[in-house]
Design an enzyme around this catalytic site. Structure first.
Site, PDB file in Angstrom:
ATOM      1  N   ARG A  72      28.693  65.971  19.071  1.00  0.00           N
ATOM      2  CA  ARG A  72      30.045  66.175  18.846  1.00  0.00           C
ATOM      3  C   ARG A  72      30.410  64.850  19.283  1.00  0.00           C
ATOM      4  NH1 ARG A  72      32.126  67.924  14.353  1.00  0.00           N
ATOM      5  NH2 ARG A  72      31.616  70.050  15.145  1.00  0.00           N
ATOM      6  N   ARG A  98      21.047  63.733  11.466  1.00  0.00           N
ATOM      7  CA  ARG A  98      21.639  63.854  12.696  1.00  0.00           C
ATOM      8  C   ARG A  98      21.147  64.730  13.565  1.00  0.00           C
ATOM      9  NH1 ARG A  98      27.576  66.744  11.825  1.00  0.00           N
ATOM     10  NH2 ARG A  98      26.692  68.613  10.749  1.00  0.00           N
ATOM     11  N   HIS A 168      29.461  58.443  10.767  1.00  0.00           N
ATOM     12  CA  HIS A 168      30.855  59.195  11.016  1.00  0.00           C
ATOM     13  C   HIS A 168      31.279  59.086  12.329  1.00  0.00           C
ATOM     14  CE1 HIS A 168      32.853  63.143  11.257  1.00  0.00           C
ATOM     15  NE2 HIS A 168      32.064  63.761  10.566  1.00  0.00           N
ATOM     16  N   ASP A 212      41.620  65.020   6.155  1.00  0.00           N
ATOM     17  CA  ASP A 212      40.249  65.222   5.783  1.00  0.00           C
ATOM     18  C   ASP A 212      40.176  64.497   4.275  1.00  0.00           C
ATOM     19  OD1 ASP A 212      37.527  65.403   5.617  1.00  0.00           O
ATOM     20  OD2 ASP A 212      37.460  67.510   5.883  1.00  0.00           O
ATOM     21  N   GLU A 271      34.897  56.789   8.739  1.00  0.00           N
ATOM     22  CA  GLU A 271      33.718  56.846   8.795  1.00  0.00           C
ATOM     23  C   GLU A 271      33.201  56.039   7.444  1.00  0.00           C
ATOM     24  OE1 GLU A 271      32.812  61.043   8.057  1.00  0.00           O
ATOM     25  OE2 GLU A 271      34.531  61.764   9.112  1.00  0.00           O
TER      26      GLU A 271
HETATM   27  C1  BG6 Z   1      34.120  65.196   8.319  1.00  0.00           C
HETATM   28  C2  BG6 Z   1      34.351  66.061   7.156  1.00  0.00           C
HETATM   29  O1  BG6 Z   1      33.419  63.986   7.877  1.00  0.00           O
HETATM   30  O2  BG6 Z   1      33.179  66.018   9.120  1.00  0.00           O
HETATM   31  C3  BG6 Z   1      34.929  67.273   7.673  1.00  0.00           C
HETATM   32  O3  BG6 Z   1      35.045  65.275   6.176  1.00  0.00           O
HETATM   33  C4  BG6 Z   1      34.146  68.053   8.452  1.00  0.00           C
HETATM   34  O4  BG6 Z   1      35.267  68.222   6.512  1.00  0.00           O
HETATM   35  C5  BG6 Z   1      33.714  66.819   9.665  1.00  0.00           C
HETATM   36  O5  BG6 Z   1      34.681  69.139   9.388  1.00  0.00           O
HETATM   37  C6  BG6 Z   1      32.997  67.465  10.869  1.00  0.00           C
HETATM   38  O6  BG6 Z   1      31.723  67.926  10.440  1.00  0.00           O
HETATM   39  P1  BG6 Z   1      30.429  68.801  11.155  1.00  0.00           P
HETATM   40  O7  BG6 Z   1      29.640  69.255  10.394  1.00  0.00           O
HETATM   41  O8  BG6 Z   1      29.988  67.929  12.215  1.00  0.00           O
HETATM   42  O9  BG6 Z   1      31.217  69.675  11.856  1.00  0.00           O
END
Ligand code: BG6
Length: 297
Positions: A72, A98, A168, A212, A271
């Protein structure tokens, strides 16, 4: 490869070394001038980018480093689809890249920086989720004042393939109430938290709720203005005509186990993507390259 083997093949004296990171994950730690970065082989995931010791990229304090889950923060590589799979809800969000183990392919000292290249090809594990032959290359170029992340996707299957993707990137900001984003004014977007309605706004983006959005048909640079830290982050890109802006805000932050309840205050994702209308169809034997360069304006 062990850390010793990675160092034997891919270290660059004074500039790049491999270390055991959290959870024992192999990490390349590179520096050039006042800039530094760390990249994990798990996910080909850039974990940090700092200039003069100040974080430009954000990493959650709750990030899980277990070699399975996506990390994260940093720069997750979402591929070969962005967000949920278009037709199969059982498939993992943001695809397979990922959460895969990538290989180190090359490191290089440039006149003005350091370059690292990682690779991923289809395996039993990726084929369980996406049954196609592919080759991915992720290169990271660290210069004294910028970081460039480039993903090249090659279709080595026998049929055309659709590649969706996101670099991302989670950016560190002083506070979500004072930082704001420009460069996407008057660009149409899909509002993922309002039934995917198509909208357009004339103003810079000030985040005061969950955001979002998939901005479509945009190739321009995006700026994150941060007056309280007296800096502006600039994101330039190529091979991408869509940009996603995301902040989970209070409720979604609370629902994510690897994201601190208050951490939405200090981050925003901008992103560089091939998402929605911008997913690319790539013929057998052909490639698509997407790239972002992060610097201070
Ligand atoms: C973003 C999406 O790119 O990633 C969101 O637009 C999403 O909808 C976020 O919640 C995080 O995604 P994840 O799968 O890493 O929890």
């Amino acid at each position: 490869m062990s850390i010793d083997e990675l160092n034997a093949s891919f270290a660059i004296s004074d500039h790049l070394t491999w270390v055991e990171g959290p959870g024992g994950l192999p990490i390349a730690r590179a520096n050039f001038g006042h800039a530094e970065t760390e990249i994990s082989l798990h996910g080909a995931h850039v974990l940090s980018f700092k200039i003069d010791g100040e974080p430009i990229i954000w990493l959650s304090k709750e990030a899980v480093f277990n070699g399975k889950k996506a990390i994260r923060g940093g720069v997750p590589v979402c591929w070969p689809w962005f967000a949920d799979h278009p037709t199969d809800a059982d498939k993992p969000a943001h695809g397979v890249a990922r959460t895969s183990e990538w290989r180190a392919l090359k490191t290089e000292q440039l006149d003005d920086g350091i370059a690292l290249e990682l690779g991923l090809t289809d395996s039993e594990q990726t084929r369980e989720v996406w049954d196609h032959a592919f080759e991915l290359r992720l290169s990271v170029e660290l210069k004294a004042d910028s970081l460039t992340v480039t993903l090249t996707s090659t279709n080595i299957d026998s049929i055309p393939l659709e590649f969706g993707c996101a670099l991302h990137t989670y950016f560190a900001i002083s506070g979500v109430h004072s930082a704001y984003i420009s460069g996407l004014e008057n660009v149409g977007y899909i509002d993922s938290i309002d039934n995917d309605q198509r909208k357009v706004l004339a103003d810079a983006i000030h985040i005061d709720r969950e955001v979002d959005r998939i901005y479509t048909q945009t190739e321009s640079a995006v700026l994150i203005h941060d007056p309280d830290w007296d800096r502006t982050i600039r994101i330039d890109k190529t091979g991408s005509a869509s940009t996603v802006v995301w902040n989970p805000w209070i409720d979604k932050a609370a629902r994510m186990s690897d994201f601190g309840d208050d951490e939405y205050l200090g981050m925003v994702c901008v992103e560089t993507t091939n998402a929605a209308d911008d997913v690319r169809t790539v013929a057998a034997g052909e490639s698509h390259t997407i790239s972002q360069t992060i610097s201070l304006a």
